[in-house]
Every structure is written in structure tokens, then in C-alpha cells.
Write a protein that holds these residues in place. Sequence first.
Motif, PDB file in Angstrom:
ATOM      1  N   UNK A 190      21.453 -34.868  -5.400  1.00  0.00           N
ATOM      2  CA  UNK A 190      20.029 -34.594  -6.204  1.00  0.00           C
ATOM      3  C   UNK A 190      20.214 -33.965  -7.182  1.00  0.00           C
ATOM      4  N   UNK A 191      20.653 -32.408  -6.953  1.00  0.00           N
ATOM      5  CA  UNK A 191      20.410 -31.153  -8.026  1.00  0.00           C
ATOM      6  C   UNK A 191      18.748 -30.299  -7.415  1.00  0.00           C
ATOM      7  N   UNK A 192      17.801 -30.876  -6.313  1.00  0.00           N
ATOM      8  CA  UNK A 192      17.184 -30.923  -6.002  1.00  0.00           C
ATOM      9  C   UNK A 192      16.952 -29.021  -5.341  1.00  0.00           C
ATOM     10  N   UNK A 193      17.221 -28.164  -6.046  1.00  0.00           N
ATOM     11  CA  UNK A 193      17.477 -26.696  -5.840  1.00  0.00           C
ATOM     12  C   UNK A 193      16.346 -26.663  -5.085  1.00  0.00           C
ATOM     13  N   UNK A 194      14.912 -26.601  -5.240  1.00  0.00           N
ATOM     14  CA  UNK A 194      13.532 -26.040  -4.364  1.00  0.00           C
ATOM     15  C   UNK A 194      13.874 -27.723  -3.023  1.00  0.00           C
ATOM     16  N   UNK A 195      14.107 -28.882  -2.900  1.00  0.00           N
ATOM     17  CA  UNK A 195      13.928 -30.192  -1.684  1.00  0.00           C
ATOM     18  C   UNK A 195      15.158 -28.851  -0.942  1.00  0.00           C
ATOM     19  N   UNK A 196      16.224 -28.955  -1.477  1.00  0.00           N
ATOM     20  CA  UNK A 196      17.152 -28.675  -0.607  1.00  0.00           C
ATOM     21  C   UNK A 196      17.401 -27.034   0.328  1.00  0.00           C
ATOM     22  N   UNK A 197      16.229 -25.816  -0.276  1.00  0.00           N
ATOM     23  CA  UNK A 197      16.449 -24.961   0.221  1.00  0.00           C
ATOM     24  C   UNK A 197      14.983 -24.644   1.500  1.00  0.00           C
ATOM     25  N   UNK A 198      14.230 -25.824   0.509  1.00  0.00           N
ATOM     26  CA  UNK A 198      12.765 -25.968   1.703  1.00  0.00           C
ATOM     27  C   UNK A 198      13.222 -26.416   3.229  1.00  0.00           C
ATOM     28  N   UNK A 232      23.950 -20.135   2.557  1.00  0.00           N
ATOM     29  CA  UNK A 232      23.176 -20.816   1.569  1.00  0.00           C
ATOM     30  C   UNK A 232      22.064 -21.366   0.776  1.00  0.00           C
ATOM     31  N   UNK A 233      20.800 -20.534   1.853  1.00  0.00           N
ATOM     32  CA  UNK A 233      19.652 -19.949   1.422  1.00  0.00           C
ATOM     33  C   UNK A 233      20.089 -18.988   0.125  1.00  0.00           C
ATOM     34  N   UNK A 234      20.900 -17.571   1.208  1.00  0.00           N
ATOM     35  CA  UNK A 234      20.674 -16.798  -0.062  1.00  0.00           C
ATOM     36  C   UNK A 234      21.671 -17.311  -1.391  1.00  0.00           C
ATOM     37  N   UNK A 235      22.440 -18.145  -1.592  1.00  0.00           N
ATOM     38  CA  UNK A 235      23.391 -18.312  -2.450  1.00  0.00           C
ATOM     39  C   UNK A 235      22.379 -19.315  -3.142  1.00  0.00           C
ATOM     40  N   UNK A 236      21.645 -20.362  -2.898  1.00  0.00           N
ATOM     41  CA  UNK A 236      20.746 -21.186  -3.922  1.00  0.00           C
ATOM     42  C   UNK A 236      18.952 -20.304  -4.401  1.00  0.00           C
ATOM     43  N   UNK A 237      18.984 -19.468  -3.510  1.00  0.00           N
ATOM     44  CA  UNK A 237      18.078 -18.326  -4.436  1.00  0.00           C
ATOM     45  C   UNK A 237      18.224 -17.705  -5.287  1.00  0.00           C
ATOM     46  N   UNK A 238      19.286 -17.148  -5.630  1.00  0.00           N
ATOM     47  CA  UNK A 238      19.977 -15.722  -6.020  1.00  0.00           C
ATOM     48  C   UNK A 238      19.090 -16.138  -7.766  1.00  0.00           C
ATOM     49  N   UNK A 239      18.433 -15.329  -7.884  1.00  0.00           N
ATOM     50  CA  UNK A 239      17.914 -15.233  -8.967  1.00  0.00           C
ATOM     51  C   UNK A 239      18.923 -15.366 -10.592  1.00  0.00           C
ATOM     52  N   UNK A 240      18.693 -16.133 -11.566  1.00  0.00           N
ATOM     53  CA  UNK A 240      19.982 -16.374 -12.445  1.00  0.00           C
ATOM     54  C   UNK A 240      18.946 -15.907 -13.273  1.00  0.00           C
ATOM     55  N   UNK A 249      26.186 -21.396 -12.693  1.00  0.00           N
ATOM     56  CA  UNK A 249      26.246 -21.221 -11.158  1.00  0.00           C
ATOM     57  C   UNK A 249      26.570 -22.706 -10.758  1.00  0.00           C
ATOM     58  N   UNK A 250      25.942 -23.297 -10.477  1.00  0.00           N
ATOM     59  CA  UNK A 250      25.872 -24.563  -9.827  1.00  0.00           C
ATOM     60  C   UNK A 250      27.557 -24.888  -9.521  1.00  0.00           C
ATOM     61  N   UNK A 251      28.199 -25.628 -10.073  1.00  0.00           N
ATOM     62  CA  UNK A 251      29.511 -25.344 -10.833  1.00  0.00           C
ATOM     63  C   UNK A 251      30.019 -25.185  -9.598  1.00  0.00           C
ATOM     64  N   UNK A 252      30.653 -23.575 -10.021  1.00  0.00           N
ATOM     65  CA  UNK A 252      30.801 -22.820  -9.399  1.00  0.00           C
ATOM     66  C   UNK A 252      30.658 -22.495  -8.191  1.00  0.00           C
ATOM     67  N   UNK A 253      29.059 -22.805  -7.822  1.00  0.00           N
ATOM     68  CA  UNK A 253      29.099 -22.653  -6.044  1.00  0.00           C
ATOM     69  C   UNK A 253      29.230 -24.446  -5.749  1.00  0.00           C
ATOM     70  N   UNK A 254      29.687 -25.181  -5.949  1.00  0.00           N
ATOM     71  CA  UNK A 254      29.871 -26.770  -4.711  1.00  0.00           C
ATOM     72  C   UNK A 254      30.992 -25.696  -3.265  1.00  0.00           C
ATOM     73  N   UNK A 255      32.214 -25.612  -4.052  1.00  0.00           N
ATOM     74  CA  UNK A 255      32.995 -24.766  -3.198  1.00  0.00           C
ATOM     75  C   UNK A 255      32.429 -23.979  -2.217  1.00  0.00           C
ATOM     76  N   UNK A 256      31.437 -23.768  -2.252  1.00  0.00           N
ATOM     77  CA  UNK A 256      31.139 -22.157  -1.313  1.00  0.00           C
ATOM     78  C   UNK A 256      30.217 -23.009  -0.773  1.00  0.00           C
ATOM     79  N   UNK A 257      29.159 -23.760  -0.867  1.00  0.00           N
ATOM     80  CA  UNK A 257      27.737 -24.890  -0.379  1.00  0.00           C
ATOM     81  C   UNK A 257      28.826 -24.578   1.039  1.00  0.00           C
TER      82      UNK A 257
END
Length: 261
Positions: A190-198, A232-240, A249-257
Amino acid sequence: MGEREELVYKSKLAEQAERYEDMVKFMKTVAYMDPLMSIEERNLFSVAYKNVIGAKRASWRILQGNEGSDKNDKNEKNEKVQEKKCKAIYQNKVEGELKHICHEVLDILTTILGKEDSNASESKVFYYKIQGDYYRYLAEFTKGNERQQVAEKSLVAYKSASECAKVLVATHPIKLGLALNFSVFYFEILQSVERACEVAKEAFDEAIQQLDDLSDDRYKDSTLIMQLLRDNLTLWTTDMPNQEEQEGQRVEDLEGDHEES
């Protein structure tokens, strides 16, 4: 040794030998038997299919990312076109295998959930979570209306699992694993970073509060998943610096989730 016991024993041997295709065959038969699978059996079932689907997902991602070299002159451009056609055919083959495995698992889960005791919350969380996972795997490579449909089914399954999981303690490995995979669904599909973090943060914070009450037999599994949630929270909330860099970065991070295996 009865038929069921023999199949479970063969499945364990297949796991040791890393022959996961064989393991799938054994556990598929067990899954359709009565009574419903025990905790040990359902874990073997999950491990078997996860290893088979995991290898094919990895293959698909490699093919998806392999664009080949640039061609400049006419002959090289024609060669490039042929390469793309060849790659597309091969990628379609892998996608067909992925679909077959996903639908096989989903058919089994439909049968199991139709028999499952309405009071068996832990096992229902387990099966609904897997249902959400395999619809998510389909959503990774399908497109258009088909992708929307499987994504919606994945969301429904994860929500059903979350509803059943309310009776489980916050540190329960199955409940934490559900939160981990559900948050990955929000991020990747869903590409919802906010909901994923919640979802990830709520599960992590609730588990931290009950960490002192965690039993020894669950400590290792639970704390491992909590670490993955935090990663994952650290990864997703990193300031861009800006949105363009964030998308890249999102594309590169998928493998790291991290998700629960």
C-alpha cells in the motif's frame, strides 16, 4: 508408525536435507487430514512453503531488476529487443510458478479455516496471517485489477488475524509476527509509510511493557521479532532530504525489510 506420523517424520528429514519441494508434498497431505494440524505440524507446513516460495520470490526479484546492458547501433538494438522478449517469457514462467504455489496454499487455508474451532484464537491468527502473507506475495508481481483484488484480500486476512489476536498477550510470537508482516504489507504493497510505522510501533511498544512477564520458552522468538520490528521502524523513519530521494531509497530498502519466516 501411522501414515500421518510417517509423513511428519519424512517432512523433518526433508527439512534437514533442505529438500523443501518434498517437504511441501508431505505437509500438504497432512494439512488435508483430520484432525487439524498440531502446532508442530503447522510450523512444518509453514516452513516448507515459505522456503519454496522464498526461493522463487528471490528469483523473480533478480529478473525484475536485471535490465541488461544498453545497446546503441541497429543490430545491438535488435538484440536488445530479443533479450527483452526472452527475459519476459522467463519471468512469466517464474510468475506462473509463484501463482501456483500461492493459490495452492490459499486453497489449503480456506479448507482449514472452514474447519477451525471458532474459539481457537491462536491457530486462527496463525492461519489468517499466512493467508495475508500469500495474498501479499501475489500482490508483489501482479498488476492492475488483479493486484488490487489480491491486495484487498491480503488486507482483509491481516485484519481478521489482528482481530483474533486481541486475546493473545502482546509478547506472543504469533502476534508479533503478524504485526511485523502486516506492517511490511502497508509499506511495500500500500506504500503507506505512516500506517506501517503505526502498526510496527504499537506492537513493539506494547510488547516492551510486558517484557518482564515473557516466559523463557518464548523469550528468544519474541525478542527476535521485536528486534526486526525496531529495525524496520528505524529504516522507515530515517529522514530523507527530499521526496525524490525517499522514493529512490524505498526501492532499495524493500530487500532489507524484515518479515517473520
